[in-house]
Design an enzyme around this catalytic site. Sequence first.
Site, PDB file in Angstrom:
ATOM      1  CE  LYS A  45      48.859  40.010  26.821  1.00  0.00           C
ATOM      2  NZ  LYS A  45      48.486  39.452  25.629  1.00  0.00           N
ATOM      3  N   PRO A  77      53.032  49.629  24.152  1.00  0.00           N
ATOM      4  CG  PRO A  77      53.756  47.985  22.878  1.00  0.00           C
ATOM      5  CD  PRO A  77      53.872  48.525  24.195  1.00  0.00           C
ATOM      6  CG  MET A  79      53.137  43.890  24.081  1.00  0.00           C
ATOM      7  SD  MET A  79      54.822  44.266  24.272  1.00  0.00           S
ATOM      8  CE  MET A  79      55.297  43.688  25.717  1.00  0.00           C
ATOM      9  CB  ALA A  80      47.670  43.032  28.425  1.00  0.00           C
ATOM     10  N   GLY A 114      46.024  48.436  27.771  1.00  0.00           N
ATOM     11  CA  GLY A 114      44.635  48.780  28.332  1.00  0.00           C
ATOM     12  C   GLY A 114      44.164  48.084  29.564  1.00  0.00           C
ATOM     13  CB  SER A 115      44.388  44.569  30.352  1.00  0.00           C
ATOM     14  OG  SER A 115      43.707  44.048  29.377  1.00  0.00           O
ATOM     15  CG  ASP A 128      44.576  39.829  28.425  1.00  0.00           C
ATOM     16  OD1 ASP A 128      44.665  38.725  28.494  1.00  0.00           O
ATOM     17  OD2 ASP A 128      44.950  40.383  27.100  1.00  0.00           O
TER      18      ASP A 128
HETATM   19  O1  C5P Z   1      38.035  40.524  27.117  1.00  0.00           O
HETATM   20  P1  C5P Z   1      38.474  41.498  26.202  1.00  0.00           P
HETATM   21  O2  C5P Z   1      37.811  42.668  26.508  1.00  0.00           O
HETATM   22  O3  C5P Z   1      39.954  41.961  26.473  1.00  0.00           O
HETATM   23  O4  C5P Z   1      38.461  40.861  24.700  1.00  0.00           O
HETATM   24  C1  C5P Z   1      38.407  41.579  23.589  1.00  0.00           C
HETATM   25  C2  C5P Z   1      37.852  40.726  22.571  1.00  0.00           C
HETATM   26  O5  C5P Z   1      38.731  39.674  22.176  1.00  0.00           O
HETATM   27  C3  C5P Z   1      36.531  39.818  22.755  1.00  0.00           C
HETATM   28  O6  C5P Z   1      35.286  40.654  22.593  1.00  0.00           O
HETATM   29  C4  C5P Z   1      36.768  38.597  21.947  1.00  0.00           C
HETATM   30  O7  C5P Z   1      36.491  38.976  20.246  1.00  0.00           O
HETATM   31  C5  C5P Z   1      38.269  38.474  21.780  1.00  0.00           C
HETATM   32  N1  C5P Z   1      38.488  37.446  22.685  1.00  0.00           N
HETATM   33  C6  C5P Z   1      38.434  36.227  22.570  1.00  0.00           C
HETATM   34  N2  C5P Z   1      38.617  35.115  23.465  1.00  0.00           N
HETATM   35  C7  C5P Z   1      39.366  35.524  24.764  1.00  0.00           C
HETATM   36  C8  C5P Z   1      39.496  36.771  24.765  1.00  0.00           C
HETATM   37  C9  C5P Z   1      39.288  37.892  23.947  1.00  0.00           C
HETATM   38  O8  C5P Z   1      37.776  35.850  21.462  1.00  0.00           O
HETATM   39  N3  C5P Z   1      39.576  34.636  25.347  1.00  0.00           N
END
Ligand code: C5P
Length: 309
Positions: free
Chosen positions: A16, A101, A106-107, A109-110, A143
């Site tokens: 993405k 990458p 670009m998400a 892992g998601s 994501d």
């Molecule tokens: O949700 P995810 O595990 O991808 O988020 C990784 C980190 O990115 C979170 O622990 C946080 O530090 C940051 N994050 C954030 N606000 C968001 C999404 C992610 O601060 N809306």
Amino acid sequence: MLSVVPSPITVRAPSKVNLHLGVGDLRADGFHDLTTVFQALSLSDDVEIAPAASLAVRVSGEGAADVPTDRTNLVWKAAVRLAHLAGRAPLVEFAIAKGIPVAGGMAGGSADGAAALVGLNELWDLGLTRDELTAVAAELGSDVPFALHGGTALGTGRGERLLPVLSRNSFHWVLALAKGGLSTPAVFAELDRLREHGTPPRLGEPQQLMQALAFGDPKQLAPLLGNDLQAAALSLKPELRRTLRAGVTAGALAGLVSGSGPTCAFLCESEESAVAVAAELAGAGVCRSVRTASGPVPGARVLNSESPG
Ligand code: C5P
């Protein structure tokens, strides 16, 4: 009784780019409220899932050496979560072929997490609905729901609450992959730090951008692209300024840091223009490598869905 071992399933999941990434203040739970417009791009990962004696993850392709193969990988978490819901053991092997990458904004892992959810739902014949899968996806990461959904969508909350956005035509992109990655929490923390010490610009609402998407005109869309995390990514990796300049000099309509970076995404006027911009950027020595991609594309989907018998 005849026992049939299901054949492996391969799921393709998109990367993405955030066309608009407005970041609100830090919340008590450590996340930031977002207003974002995601577009799913054709640069993707393929995840093969096969029954196995124990849970295992193998990774090949783009940046494979940097991808964890243990319980911290989102495919592992997805398997444990769905196995728990289904009351069975998570006995599968994942083979992830990376095109996205790693730690690139670009998400990737998601995308793999979303692919695991879609694939296991089919492999184990769980019959979970899209809404049920989306709820599990949101537990895995902010994501992951979008990687399931695909297309173009408005994300709010942590980015996990989605509404589809009307988007006419395909848009053509050039992606400049950087040397090394950036950690998403570190980039958010850097933005908080910059905001404590000054007033980095904040994006407004994405209404005009959504109109440009509905109209399908890249020239109208280009000046409306924006990312509040860009200032933080540039603060942590100042060399990205050169990359961004080089893409526009090469003929892109606009460039921005993708998500938390460090990948830079350049919107181009046409597919031909994207190929020309990619060639020039590859020769400019401002990034590790270059890809072209188009969007929107669908979310995570099974590639080999023929049913036995
Ligand atoms: O949700 P995810 O595990 O991808 O988020 C990784 C980190 O990115 C979170 O622990 C946080 O530090 C940051 N994050 C954030 N606000 C968001 C999404 C992610 O601060 N809306």
